[in-house]
Design a protein around this motif. Structure first.
Motif, PDB file in Angstrom:
ATOM      1  N   THR A  53     -16.212 -33.400 -27.923  1.00 24.00           N
ATOM      2  CA  THR A  53     -16.423 -32.782 -29.232  1.00 24.00           C
ATOM      3  C   THR A  53     -15.865 -33.684 -30.321  1.00 24.00           C
ATOM      4  O   THR A  53     -14.710 -34.113 -30.263  1.00 24.00           O
ATOM      5  N   LYS A  54     -16.680 -33.968 -31.341  1.00 21.45           N
ATOM      6  CA  LYS A  54     -16.222 -34.787 -32.455  1.00 21.45           C
ATOM      7  C   LYS A  54     -15.337 -33.962 -33.382  1.00 21.45           C
ATOM      8  O   LYS A  54     -15.324 -32.731 -33.318  1.00 21.45           O
ATOM      9  N   VAL A  55     -14.606 -34.673 -34.251  1.00 19.49           N
ATOM     10  CA  VAL A  55     -13.664 -33.991 -35.140  1.00 19.49           C
ATOM     11  C   VAL A  55     -14.381 -32.982 -36.030  1.00 19.49           C
ATOM     12  O   VAL A  55     -13.910 -31.851 -36.213  1.00 19.49           O
ATOM     13  N   LEU A  56     -15.534 -33.361 -36.598  1.00 15.57           N
ATOM     14  CA  LEU A  56     -16.285 -32.445 -37.449  1.00 15.57           C
ATOM     15  C   LEU A  56     -16.667 -31.192 -36.666  1.00 15.57           C
ATOM     16  O   LEU A  56     -16.583 -30.065 -37.183  1.00 15.57           O
ATOM     17  N   LEU A 101     -15.821 -27.120 -37.258  1.00 15.21           N
ATOM     18  CA  LEU A 101     -16.880 -26.106 -37.285  1.00 15.21           C
ATOM     19  C   LEU A 101     -16.605 -25.007 -36.266  1.00 15.21           C
ATOM     20  O   LEU A 101     -16.848 -23.818 -36.528  1.00 15.21           O
ATOM     21  N   ARG A 102     -16.076 -25.349 -35.127  1.00 14.48           N
ATOM     22  CA  ARG A 102     -15.748 -24.343 -34.113  1.00 14.48           C
ATOM     23  C   ARG A 102     -14.581 -23.473 -34.558  1.00 14.48           C
ATOM     24  O   ARG A 102     -14.589 -22.257 -34.366  1.00 14.48           O
ATOM     25  N   ARG A 103     -13.566 -24.104 -35.144  1.00 11.90           N
ATOM     26  CA  ARG A 103     -12.418 -23.329 -35.614  1.00 11.90           C
ATOM     27  C   ARG A 103     -12.825 -22.322 -36.680  1.00 11.90           C
ATOM     28  O   ARG A 103     -12.229 -21.249 -36.798  1.00 11.90           O
ATOM     29  N   ALA A 104     -13.835 -22.697 -37.456  1.00 10.74           N
ATOM     30  CA  ALA A 104     -14.306 -21.803 -38.519  1.00 10.74           C
ATOM     31  C   ALA A 104     -15.284 -20.761 -37.992  1.00 10.74           C
ATOM     32  O   ALA A 104     -15.764 -19.921 -38.766  1.00 10.74           O
ATOM     33  N   GLY A 105     -15.601 -20.799 -36.706  1.00 12.11           N
ATOM     34  CA  GLY A 105     -16.528 -19.830 -36.131  1.00 12.11           C
ATOM     35  C   GLY A 105     -17.992 -20.134 -36.385  1.00 12.11           C
ATOM     36  O   GLY A 105     -18.845 -19.268 -36.184  1.00 12.11           O
ATOM     37  N   LEU A 106     -18.300 -21.350 -36.836  1.00 14.58           N
ATOM     38  CA  LEU A 106     -19.681 -21.712 -37.139  1.00 14.58           C
ATOM     39  C   LEU A 106     -20.410 -22.290 -35.923  1.00 14.58           C
ATOM     40  O   LEU A 106     -21.635 -22.289 -35.883  1.00 14.58           O
ATOM     41  N   LEU A 135     -17.711 -26.550 -47.330  1.00 19.13           N
ATOM     42  CA  LEU A 135     -17.620 -25.440 -46.374  1.00 19.13           C
ATOM     43  C   LEU A 135     -16.190 -24.943 -46.213  1.00 19.13           C
ATOM     44  O   LEU A 135     -15.949 -23.925 -45.570  1.00 19.13           O
ATOM     45  N   ARG A 136     -15.247 -25.705 -46.796  1.00 20.15           N
ATOM     46  CA  ARG A 136     -13.823 -25.348 -46.772  1.00 20.15           C
ATOM     47  C   ARG A 136     -13.313 -25.161 -45.341  1.00 20.15           C
ATOM     48  O   ARG A 136     -12.702 -24.149 -44.998  1.00 20.15           O
ATOM     49  N   ILE A 137     -13.559 -26.157 -44.532  1.00 21.79           N
ATOM     50  CA  ILE A 137     -13.155 -26.070 -43.138  1.00 21.79           C
ATOM     51  C   ILE A 137     -12.333 -27.282 -42.697  1.00 21.79           C
ATOM     52  O   ILE A 137     -12.089 -27.465 -41.512  1.00 21.79           O
ATOM     53  N   GLY A 138     -11.913 -28.125 -43.639  1.00 22.35           N
ATOM     54  CA  GLY A 138     -11.193 -29.341 -43.277  1.00 22.35           C
ATOM     55  C   GLY A 138      -9.760 -29.102 -42.879  1.00 22.35           C
ATOM     56  O   GLY A 138      -9.305 -27.960 -42.747  1.00 22.35           O
ATOM     57  N   PRO A 139      -9.006 -30.185 -42.692  1.00 23.21           N
ATOM     58  CA  PRO A 139      -7.623 -30.064 -42.238  1.00 23.21           C
ATOM     59  C   PRO A 139      -6.706 -29.379 -43.241  1.00 23.21           C
ATOM     60  O   PRO A 139      -5.716 -28.777 -42.853  1.00 23.21           O
ATOM     61  N   ASP A 140      -7.034 -29.474 -44.528  1.00 21.63           N
ATOM     62  CA  ASP A 140      -6.200 -28.845 -45.561  1.00 21.63           C
ATOM     63  C   ASP A 140      -7.098 -27.961 -46.412  1.00 21.63           C
ATOM     64  O   ASP A 140      -7.601 -28.373 -47.448  1.00 21.63           O
TER      65      ASP A 140
END
Length: 250
Positions: free
Chosen positions: A107-110, A114-119, A152-157
């Protein structure tokens, strides 16, 4: 009564020292030959990586390593680096292992964000869409990846993406509005993925397309490549390295 004769050998210490030095130099020469052969294997691997990969990135070509042999450990290793240099980046072995072993890719970082955000769900991945900006190596440009993370507001910060200033809105409008389509009526039944709305006359363009786990065939057979290289180079490497070792003996 028989008498057992005794002998006194002079210079035995120097003879033993010479034999000990001979062993040391032999092991030094063998270690050098092993390392030369390992580096020849790495060179052959890099040639295949260039010829069998479409526009390989410099990072990909730097992903190999050689652990040299030593006089005490007559063994060398050739492989793919398995150390990650930052917490957000996968190691070379994780990123490129599917080229050497086949099967699915990591799994790539992006995709992790996306997975952490439920997308994205388990076993789902993304591929660049028709509207993605690609770099010289065929990958999505870093700038556009950052735009996706930001909008999408899903980055590290995530806190850094919450600005509602006029400048932030103006920059987002100029770059295009990015949103995630979930494949329902609310999104106009667009296929799941990330889209960018550039406004008229361009309209919507797909940036990321959701795909199932891709499966890869092994592209590089490192054990076979090593066996071929050893058969071609080992004898010459050993002869040359032993000569160098004995010539350098003090």
């Amino acid at each position: 009564m028989s008498v057992v004769p005794t002998f006194k050998v002079r210079g035995l210490a120097s003879v033993l020292g010479a034999l000990n030095n001979l062993e040391k130099q032999s092991r030094f020469g063998i270690a050098r030959a092993i390392t030369k052969t390992a580096k020849a294997t790495e060179d052959a691997l890099k040639r295949e990586m260039r010829s069998k990969t479409d526009r390989p990135t410099p990072y990909f070509l730097r992903s190999t390593f050689v652990q040299p042999a030593t006089r005490d450990k007559l063994r060398a290793r050739v492989g793919i680096k398995d150390q990650a240099f930052s917490k957000n980046r996968l190691s070379s072995a994780q990123m490129f292992g599917h080229h050497f072993e086949g099967g699915g890719r990591a799994t790539k970082v992006l995709e992790q964000y996306l997975r952490r955000a439920g997308l994205l769900g388990f076993g789902e991945f993304v591929a660049p869409g028709a509207g993605a900006r690609l770099d010289a190596y065929g990958n999505m440009s870093r700038g556009q990846v950052q735009q996706i993370l930001s909008q999408l507001r899903i980055g590290p910060d995530r806190a850094a993406f919450k600005s509602n200033s006029r400048r932030s809105k103006r920059n987002a409008q100029r770059a295009g509005r990015i949103f995630w389509a979930r494949g329902n009526a609310r999104d106009g039944h667009l296929k799941r993925g990330a889209y960018i709305d550039m406004g008229p006359p361009v309209g919507l363009r797909p940036l990321l397309v959701v795909i199932r786990s891709p499966s890869y065939k092994r592209r590089f057979d490192l054990p076979q490549l090593a066996a071929t290289t050893i058969a071609k180079t080992w004898k010459d490497n050993l002869n040359a390295s032993l000569i160098e070792a004995f010539n350098s003996a003090k």
